[in-house]
Design a protein around this motif. Sequence first.
Motif, PDB file in Angstrom:
ATOM      1  N   LEU A  56      23.805  10.988   6.248  1.00  0.00           N
ATOM      2  CA  LEU A  56      24.395  12.151   6.919  1.00  0.00           C
ATOM      3  C   LEU A  56      25.802  11.818   7.369  1.00  0.00           C
ATOM      4  CD1 LEU A  56      22.979  14.765   9.240  1.00  0.00           C
ATOM      5  CD2 LEU A  56      24.751  13.310  10.229  1.00  0.00           C
ATOM      6  N   VAL A  57      26.718  12.759   7.155  1.00  0.00           N
ATOM      7  CA  VAL A  57      28.101  12.633   7.631  1.00  0.00           C
ATOM      8  C   VAL A  57      28.363  13.747   8.636  1.00  0.00           C
ATOM      9  CG1 VAL A  57      30.543  12.672   6.998  1.00  0.00           C
ATOM     10  CG2 VAL A  57      28.870  11.619   5.458  1.00  0.00           C
ATOM     11  N   ALA A  58      28.891  13.373   9.800  1.00  0.00           N
ATOM     12  CA  ALA A  58      29.216  14.351  10.844  1.00  0.00           C
ATOM     13  C   ALA A  58      30.719  14.343  11.078  1.00  0.00           C
ATOM     14  CB  ALA A  58      28.479  14.023  12.131  1.00  0.00           C
ATOM     15  N   LEU A  59      31.362  15.480  10.819  1.00  0.00           N
ATOM     16  CA  LEU A  59      32.782  15.653  11.107  1.00  0.00           C
ATOM     17  C   LEU A  59      32.911  16.530  12.343  1.00  0.00           C
ATOM     18  CD1 LEU A  59      32.313  16.179   7.738  1.00  0.00           C
ATOM     19  CD2 LEU A  59      34.758  15.693   7.834  1.00  0.00           C
ATOM     20  N   TYR A  60      33.960  16.334  13.144  1.00  0.00           N
ATOM     21  CA  TYR A  60      34.054  16.999  14.439  1.00  0.00           C
ATOM     22  C   TYR A  60      35.511  17.078  14.868  1.00  0.00           C
ATOM     23  CZ  TYR A  60      34.494  12.082  15.558  1.00  0.00           C
ATOM     24  OH  TYR A  60      34.928  10.784  15.562  1.00  0.00           O
ATOM     25  N   THR A  61      35.778  17.950  15.833  1.00  0.00           N
ATOM     26  CA  THR A  61      37.106  18.003  16.433  1.00  0.00           C
ATOM     27  C   THR A  61      37.083  17.260  17.769  1.00  0.00           C
ATOM     28  OG1 THR A  61      36.590  20.165  17.404  1.00  0.00           O
ATOM     29  CG2 THR A  61      37.775  20.149  15.311  1.00  0.00           C
ATOM     30  N   ALA A  94      20.419   9.893  10.618  1.00  0.00           N
ATOM     31  CA  ALA A  94      20.220  10.440   9.279  1.00  0.00           C
ATOM     32  C   ALA A  94      18.990  11.349   9.299  1.00  0.00           C
ATOM     33  CB  ALA A  94      20.063   9.311   8.266  1.00  0.00           C
ATOM     34  N   GLU A  95      19.205  12.576   9.716  1.00  0.00           N
ATOM     35  CA  GLU A  95      18.130  13.553   9.864  1.00  0.00           C
ATOM     36  C   GLU A  95      18.643  14.895   9.344  1.00  0.00           C
ATOM     37  OE1 GLU A  95      17.235  13.711  14.022  1.00  0.00           O
ATOM     38  OE2 GLU A  95      19.334  13.878  14.612  1.00  0.00           O
ATOM     39  N   PRO A  96      17.809  15.901   9.270  1.00  0.00           N
ATOM     40  CA  PRO A  96      18.304  17.208   8.811  1.00  0.00           C
ATOM     41  C   PRO A  96      19.524  17.639   9.605  1.00  0.00           C
ATOM     42  CG  PRO A  96      15.927  17.227   8.906  1.00  0.00           C
ATOM     43  CD  PRO A  96      16.359  15.911   9.489  1.00  0.00           C
ATOM     44  N   PRO A  97      20.525  18.225   8.933  1.00  0.00           N
ATOM     45  CA  PRO A  97      21.788  18.546   9.616  1.00  0.00           C
ATOM     46  C   PRO A  97      21.625  19.438  10.838  1.00  0.00           C
ATOM     47  CG  PRO A  97      22.063  18.726   7.257  1.00  0.00           C
ATOM     48  CD  PRO A  97      20.604  18.517   7.486  1.00  0.00           C
ATOM     49  N   GLU A  98      20.750  20.417  10.790  1.00  0.00           N
ATOM     50  CA  GLU A  98      20.563  21.279  11.949  1.00  0.00           C
ATOM     51  C   GLU A  98      20.028  20.479  13.128  1.00  0.00           C
ATOM     52  OE1 GLU A  98      20.891  24.549  14.248  1.00  0.00           O
ATOM     53  OE2 GLU A  98      21.550  24.388  12.158  1.00  0.00           O
ATOM     54  N   THR A  99      19.098  19.596  12.866  1.00  0.00           N
ATOM     55  CA  THR A  99      18.566  18.727  13.932  1.00  0.00           C
ATOM     56  C   THR A  99      19.660  17.816  14.474  1.00  0.00           C
ATOM     57  OG1 THR A  99      16.411  18.741  12.833  1.00  0.00           O
ATOM     58  CG2 THR A  99      16.781  17.043  14.499  1.00  0.00           C
ATOM     59  N   ALA A 100      20.500  17.305  13.573  1.00  0.00           N
ATOM     60  CA  ALA A 100      21.592  16.429  14.010  1.00  0.00           C
ATOM     61  C   ALA A 100      22.566  17.181  14.901  1.00  0.00           C
ATOM     62  CB  ALA A 100      22.311  15.856  12.789  1.00  0.00           C
ATOM     63  N   CYS A 101      22.910  18.436  14.532  1.00  0.00           N
ATOM     64  CA  CYS A 101      23.825  19.226  15.354  1.00  0.00           C
ATOM     65  C   CYS A 101      23.240  19.471  16.742  1.00  0.00           C
ATOM     66  CB  CYS A 101      24.133  20.559  14.679  1.00  0.00           C
ATOM     67  SG  CYS A 101      25.285  20.441  13.272  1.00  0.00           S
ATOM     68  N   VAL A 102      21.954  19.792  16.791  1.00  0.00           N
ATOM     69  CA  VAL A 102      21.298  20.011  18.086  1.00  0.00           C
ATOM     70  C   VAL A 102      21.380  18.749  18.937  1.00  0.00           C
ATOM     71  CG1 VAL A 102      19.087  20.421  19.216  1.00  0.00           C
ATOM     72  CG2 VAL A 102      19.760  21.820  17.257  1.00  0.00           C
ATOM     73  N   ARG A 103      21.079  17.606  18.332  1.00  0.00           N
ATOM     74  CA  ARG A 103      21.080  16.338  19.070  1.00  0.00           C
ATOM     75  C   ARG A 103      22.488  15.982  19.558  1.00  0.00           C
ATOM     76  NH1 ARG A 103      17.346  12.426  18.886  1.00  0.00           N
ATOM     77  NH2 ARG A 103      16.480  13.247  16.931  1.00  0.00           N
ATOM     78  N   LEU A 153      30.596  19.700  12.033  1.00  0.00           N
ATOM     79  CA  LEU A 153      30.101  19.978  10.685  1.00  0.00           C
ATOM     80  C   LEU A 153      29.294  18.772  10.218  1.00  0.00           C
ATOM     81  CD1 LEU A 153      30.052  21.635   8.037  1.00  0.00           C
ATOM     82  CD2 LEU A 153      32.226  20.533   7.426  1.00  0.00           C
ATOM     83  N   ALA A 154      28.026  18.994   9.847  1.00  0.00           N
ATOM     84  CA  ALA A 154      27.152  17.925   9.396  1.00  0.00           C
ATOM     85  C   ALA A 154      26.674  18.220   7.979  1.00  0.00           C
ATOM     86  CB  ALA A 154      25.953  17.778  10.328  1.00  0.00           C
ATOM     87  N   VAL A 155      26.728  17.208   7.108  1.00  0.00           N
ATOM     88  CA  VAL A 155      26.254  17.350   5.736  1.00  0.00           C
ATOM     89  C   VAL A 155      25.374  16.143   5.409  1.00  0.00           C
ATOM     90  CG1 VAL A 155      28.378  16.276   4.873  1.00  0.00           C
ATOM     91  CG2 VAL A 155      26.924  17.563   3.306  1.00  0.00           C
TER      92      VAL A 155
END
Length: 405
Positions: free
Chosen positions: A340-345, A369-378, A396-398
Amino acid sequence: MGGVLDPVTRLAVLEAITDGALRELELEQVFDVLLPRVRELFAVDTATVLLTDAGGRQLVARAASGLEAEVFQGVRVPVGVGFAGRVAQQRKPVRIDRVDESTVVNPLLWTRGLRVLLGVPMVTQGDLVGVLHVGRTAPREFDDEEVVLLQLVADRLAMAAHAHRSRVERTAAAMLQDSLLPETLPATAEWHLAARYVPGAHSPVGGDWYDVFRLPGDRLGLVIGDVAGSGLAAAIVMGRLRSALRAYALEFTDPAEVLGRLDRKASHFEGYAMATIAYGVIDTPAHRLELALAGHPPPVLAVPDGRSVLVDAPVGPPVGYGLAVTGRRSVGVDLPPGALVALYTDGLVERRDVDLDMRLERLRAVTRAEPPETACVRIMAALVGDTPAADDVALLAVRRAMTAT
């Protein structure tokens, strides 16, 4: 002869501009109510409001009583030029007793037969909003008391115009920003995405954005950026950069080349605009991310074995001001199954009186490294929680699926 106002008229002027009912009216209605009253109370033939344009360099006729053609014909006067332009530039009242091409820019004023003009600036909170001027076809003098009272009217109109402009800009900026954020993310069986955008507590609209788009050759473009500033101006620049980046992404495969072209465009056409941007391209068959950073914090890479790191990528200068004179560089990152890659401002990690490195470490530690929606919540729960961020937050998580389906 002077036009000294009697006590009854003075009181009527003050009552007109302090009428509480004006607060319930839209700007056009305020003009419709006050300008005819100004003509009546000051015994003049015309009353006109010119408001500054978006750049603050021109005055645009917005409302008039007695010379409505100024509005119908879209009269514009450069700040610093002619009668109204001089009022705006000097930010003080101007009285003239000769109205012709030598004193005013707008020929409507002398063809109307005006002989004298009094103009006062419309200023509120230190900002020039416009100019209010009145005129008469018969000779007369405007005395100091009339100047003071007309200035009070202008101050009241300036407050209404400023409030109206602020509301319109907030609404327009919000609509523009909403229209530019992707409605859906182009997920595939192997690549899953999720995103968040939250405006800062001090401004309902800013210049942060994220974008995801398909590219030729089974590639996926990922963008996250932050334009300096807030409000409509930042949102407009954001929209322009977003569109230009998409166009360059179709022409050039190297993210560094794309950001270099974007920097040249922004530096030439966007004046004093500046933005930080992370742009990556996923080669989906090769499972590899090519990434370039323009003054932007590095994304987080998390892999299934529990490790997470801030991607080691060269950080070039921000886009704008022609800063990247020595070129930009990209870096390649392999994305194993489940990564999983997480980009952010920076609004996600920057907090007043809190060490940035500690916040980045917190972000790295909670990214999994989990589902992107779960990662965004966390991530949002850990980095934002129940405390509003002062700046915009975009995330943004992919993630690459564990196995292709």
